[in-house]
Design a protein around this motif. Structure first.
Motif, PDB file in Angstrom:
ATOM      1  N   LYS A   1       0.837  -1.215   0.000  1.00  9.16           N
ATOM      2  CA  LYS A   1       0.000   0.000   0.000  1.00  9.16           C
ATOM      3  C   LYS A   1       0.866   1.258   0.000  1.00  9.16           C
ATOM      4  CE  LYS A   1      -3.650  -2.156   2.741  1.00  9.16           C
ATOM      5  NZ  LYS A   1      -4.095  -2.291   4.134  1.00  9.16           N
ATOM      6  N   ASP A   2       2.018   1.183   0.682  1.00  8.13           N
ATOM      7  CA  ASP A   2       2.933   2.338   0.718  1.00  8.13           C
ATOM      8  C   ASP A   2       3.687   2.516  -0.606  1.00  8.13           C
ATOM      9  OD1 ASP A   2       2.290   2.732   3.379  1.00  8.13           O
ATOM     10  OD2 ASP A   2       4.054   1.678   4.146  1.00  8.13           O
ATOM     11  N   GLN A   3       3.524   1.546  -1.508  1.00  7.46           N
ATOM     12  CA  GLN A   3       4.250   1.542  -2.802  1.00  7.46           C
ATOM     13  C   GLN A   3       5.768   1.562  -2.592  1.00  7.46           C
ATOM     14  OE1 GLN A   3       2.470   4.837  -4.977  1.00  7.46           O
ATOM     15  NE2 GLN A   3       0.841   3.491  -5.684  1.00  7.46           N
ATOM     16  N   SER A   4       6.211   0.778  -1.596  1.00  6.96           N
ATOM     17  CA  SER A   4       7.655   0.764  -1.294  1.00  6.96           C
ATOM     18  C   SER A   4       8.308  -0.557  -1.715  1.00  6.96           C
ATOM     19  CB  SER A   4       7.859   0.972   0.217  1.00  6.96           C
ATOM     20  OG  SER A   4       7.247  -0.077   0.938  1.00  6.96           O
ATOM     21  N   LEU A   5       7.592  -1.371  -2.505  1.00  6.83           N
ATOM     22  CA  LEU A   5       8.129  -2.692  -2.852  1.00  6.83           C
ATOM     23  C   LEU A   5       8.797  -2.726  -4.227  1.00  6.83           C
ATOM     24  CD1 LEU A   5       5.284  -5.062  -1.566  1.00  6.83           C
ATOM     25  CD2 LEU A   5       7.467  -4.530  -0.495  1.00  6.83           C
ATOM     26  N   GLN A   6       8.874  -1.573  -4.888  1.00  5.05           N
ATOM     27  CA  GLN A   6       9.455  -1.556  -6.235  1.00  5.05           C
ATOM     28  C   GLN A   6      10.857  -2.164  -6.228  1.00  5.05           C
ATOM     29  OE1 GLN A   6       7.107  -0.466  -8.294  1.00  5.05           O
ATOM     30  NE2 GLN A   6       8.326  -1.241  -9.969  1.00  5.05           N
ATOM     31  N   HIS A   7      11.095  -3.087  -7.145  1.00  5.73           N
ATOM     32  CA  HIS A   7      12.400  -3.740  -7.367  1.00  5.73           C
ATOM     33  C   HIS A   7      12.790  -4.768  -6.294  1.00  5.73           C
ATOM     34  CE1 HIS A   7      12.657  -0.836 -10.483  1.00  5.73           C
ATOM     35  NE2 HIS A   7      12.878   0.185  -9.654  1.00  5.73           N
ATOM     36  N   ILE A   8      12.012  -4.878  -5.201  1.00  6.85           N
ATOM     37  CA  ILE A   8      12.391  -5.923  -4.232  1.00  6.85           C
ATOM     38  C   ILE A   8      11.328  -7.015  -4.129  1.00  6.85           C
ATOM     39  CG2 ILE A   8      13.795  -4.303  -2.885  1.00  6.85           C
ATOM     40  CD1 ILE A   8      11.685  -4.481  -0.691  1.00  6.85           C
ATOM     41  N   ALA A   9      10.187  -6.813  -4.799  1.00  4.47           N
ATOM     42  CA  ALA A   9       9.130  -7.828  -4.707  1.00  4.47           C
ATOM     43  C   ALA A   9       8.797  -8.403  -6.076  1.00  4.47           C
ATOM     44  CB  ALA A   9       7.879  -7.223  -4.082  1.00  4.47           C
ATOM     45  N   SER A  10       8.247  -9.625  -6.037  1.00  5.61           N
ATOM     46  CA  SER A  10       7.683 -10.265  -7.222  1.00  5.61           C
ATOM     47  C   SER A  10       6.213 -10.560  -6.897  1.00  5.61           C
ATOM     48  CB  SER A  10       8.426 -11.567  -7.534  1.00  5.61           C
ATOM     49  OG  SER A  10       9.810 -11.320  -7.691  1.00  5.61           O
ATOM     50  N   THR A  11       5.457 -10.960  -7.902  1.00  8.09           N
ATOM     51  CA  THR A  11       4.026 -11.201  -7.693  1.00  8.09           C
ATOM     52  C   THR A  11       3.688 -12.650  -8.011  1.00  8.09           C
ATOM     53  OG1 THR A  11       3.617  -8.914  -8.357  1.00  8.09           O
ATOM     54  CG2 THR A  11       1.709 -10.383  -8.267  1.00  8.09           C
ATOM     55  N   TYR A  12       2.967 -13.288  -7.074  1.00  7.17           N
ATOM     56  CA  TYR A  12       2.546 -14.678  -7.269  1.00  7.17           C
ATOM     57  C   TYR A  12       1.230 -14.691  -8.041  1.00  7.17           C
ATOM     58  CZ  TYR A  12       0.476 -19.200  -6.027  1.00  7.17           C
ATOM     59  OH  TYR A  12      -0.122 -20.432  -6.078  1.00  7.17           O
TER      60      TYR A  12
END
Length: 537
Positions: free
Chosen positions: A264-275
């Protein structure tokens, strides 16, 4: 960093140290003396009572102007860390014994001053908590000799509404005692996590990766493992928690949040992937819907920012500078324009008293060994285990019985847990394999009291070794050894004849439990991947 301008070579990354100031030990001495705190500090009073006395005491007024100057210079939350004489002694593993508090950045500077004073006094008090005193006694140190300096350091991160945290934090060690595949011990290992680094120190689920093998992450190599063994929670500083209600627990104002809050904070750019549950795959990057999995794919596999290269340099120069293996804490903010601000926070020598291994294991004669492995994981010495639990392997051994064997071992393990004892576990094939034709299908709770796990090979039952991949997270967290022994090719030693000749403490259809009169000496050299379990003399 001044000596190595190479840190500045990346166009899209700055590497620096957060603004830091140190309150030296003379301030600690003045504080203790002028407030007459030694009597309560050295007493057996509960931690809460000691903290209460310290919080009511006064710091020298002469510090106030300096603190205001520091607030102006940082304009960010402040971490108040301990830096004691014993913590920084090269052979004393004191790191992590004392408290570290964080305080938010406030517009009201007097309110912030009040919180900072409480945090400093809280760190001072933690020298005299029960656990610290017990640790002092265990390491033969005298508490009167301990002197505490305090480090004030700006907290790396960004504000997201009422919470504050960095894109990710990490701990880097220049020695890896659990190398996998073509990794070497000296390639080092980093533990990465979204949010504040306290999550890593508290034993949270992190992503383990060697900076020299960033594409090789065991936890994300299979779908099931990635969903099960990646981070689901993270820590952030609660910017709304204001006041002087400081607790013995230094995490009293730290939020423990679910990863979807960071989404929600939009802080996952470049460190997360999506299942993607429909296609049963994990896609690198952030997409609508689908669970976010903390894989650090952008950082490790797609070179968005040069984190592996920075970690390699930090490890190399840090170990050279200290002339010994090091542990480095770091944090990083990733910016929207694919640049990053990388901060080195702390460096200390790796010292773990149980890991002072002086012996050359290869020089130990075979006849002294109950077990010997040239493919062992783990490091250190253990001398308090007397029990061995092993799978009986007659000529007609068949893997069809492995599910039964798993149930028998689970029951034996439960008794060890009840008695607070540990044991050496020996059996054929891969421990923990979900395919019971390849090994005994135990889960970690079923073998959690084992100190060393041994996988052996039989003439009629040869399985490629797993080297503990099924339990990797647990092995590394608990420092458990994992031996691979292949008797058939004379690669290692497993003296089942010695065990068979002993009376059984307990014997089931498939498993025997024996106990030696004296402890076995377990020695593991993580650098050379050599391990032995010596017979009692």
């Amino acid at each position: 960093m001044k000596r190595h301008p190479q840190f500045n070579q990346f166009p899209n990354a700055t590497v620096s140290i957060p603004k830091t100031v140190v309150l030296c030990t003379d301030i600690f001495d003045r504080f203790m003396d002028s407030n007459n705190l030694y009597q309560i500090a050295l007493s057996d009073a509960p931690d809460e009572v000691i903290l209460d006395h310290f919080l009511k005491a006064q710091l020298p007024d002469s510090l106030i102007a300096d603190f205001f100057t520091f607030f102006e210079a940082t304009k960010s939350p402040i971490a108040v860390r301990s830096s004691s004489l014993l913590e920084d002694a090269h052979y004393q593993p004191f790191a992590g014994i004392y408290s570290t508090y964080m305080i938010p950045y406030l517009d009201d500077k007097y309110e912030m001053l009040s919180m900072l004073a409480c945090a400093i006094k809280g760190v001072y008090a933690s020298v005299y908590y029960h656990d610290s005193k017990a640790y002092m006694a265990a390491t033969s140190n005298v508490i009167d000799q301990e002197k505490m300096a305090v480090i004030l350091q700006e907290v790396v991160g960004r504000s997201y509404g009422t919470r504050y945290y960095p894109s990710f934090s990490g701990v880097l060690r220049s020695l890896n005692y659990y190398p996998v595949g073509d990794e070497k011990a000296e390639d080092g290992i980093a533990s990465l996590a979204l949010g504040l680094g306290k999550y890593i120190v508290d034993g949270g689920q992190t992503l383990r990766v060697s900076p020299y093998h960033p594409h090789q992450v065991l936890q994300t190599s299979e779908l099931d493992t990635a969903l099960r063994e990646t981070q689901t929670r993270f820590y952030a500083l609660d910017m709304e928690h204001v006041g002087s209600d400081f607790k013995v627990d230094d995490g009293f104002n730290i939020l423990n949040l679910r990863v979807k809050e960071a989404d929600k904070d939009q802080s996952l750019q470049h460190i997360a992937s999506t299942y993607d549950p429909y296609d049963q795959v994990i896609r690198d990057g952030i997409y609508e819907g689908g669970r976010k999995v903390i894989t650090f794919a952008g950082v490790l596999q797609h070179d968005v920012i040069p984190v592996p290269e920075i970690l390699q340099m930090a490890m190399q120069y840090g170990a050279e500078g200290m002339r010994r293996p090091v542990e480095i804490e770091f944090a990083c903010n990733i910016n929207k324009d694919r640049t990053c601000d990388f901060y080195l926070l702390q460096i200390r020598p790796i010292v773990d008293s149980k890991q002072m291994l002086e012996t050359n294991l290869e020089a130990i004669p075979d006849e002294k060994c109950l077990l010997r492995s040239h493919m062992s994981l783990g490091h250190g010495i253990s001398e308090d285990v007397t029990d061995v639990v092993y799978v009986k392997t007659p000529e007609n051994f068949t893997a069809a019985n492995n599910p039964e064997i798993a149930l028998e071992i689970e029951q034996i393990n439960r008794r060890f847990l009840d008695e607070h004892r540990n044991y050496v576990l020996i059996g054929p094939g891969r421990w923990g394999s979900s395919d019971y034709w390849l090994g005994v299908p135990v889960k970690w709770p079923h073998i959690s009291a084992s100190r060393v796990i041994v996988e052996t090979t039989l003439k009629n039952y040869r399985v490629d070794p797993s080297q503990g991949t099924h339990f990797f997270q647990n092995l590394t967290s608990f420092g458990v050894g994992y031996f691979t022994i292949n008797d058939v090719t004379s690669n290692g030693i497993c003296r089942l004849d010695v065990l068979d000749a002993m009376p059984a403490v307990e014997e089931t259809q498939f498993v025997r439990h024996v106990r030696f009169d004296k402890p076995l000496r377990i020695m593991m050299d993580g650098k050379k991947q050599e391990g032995v379990v010596l017979l009692p003399e």
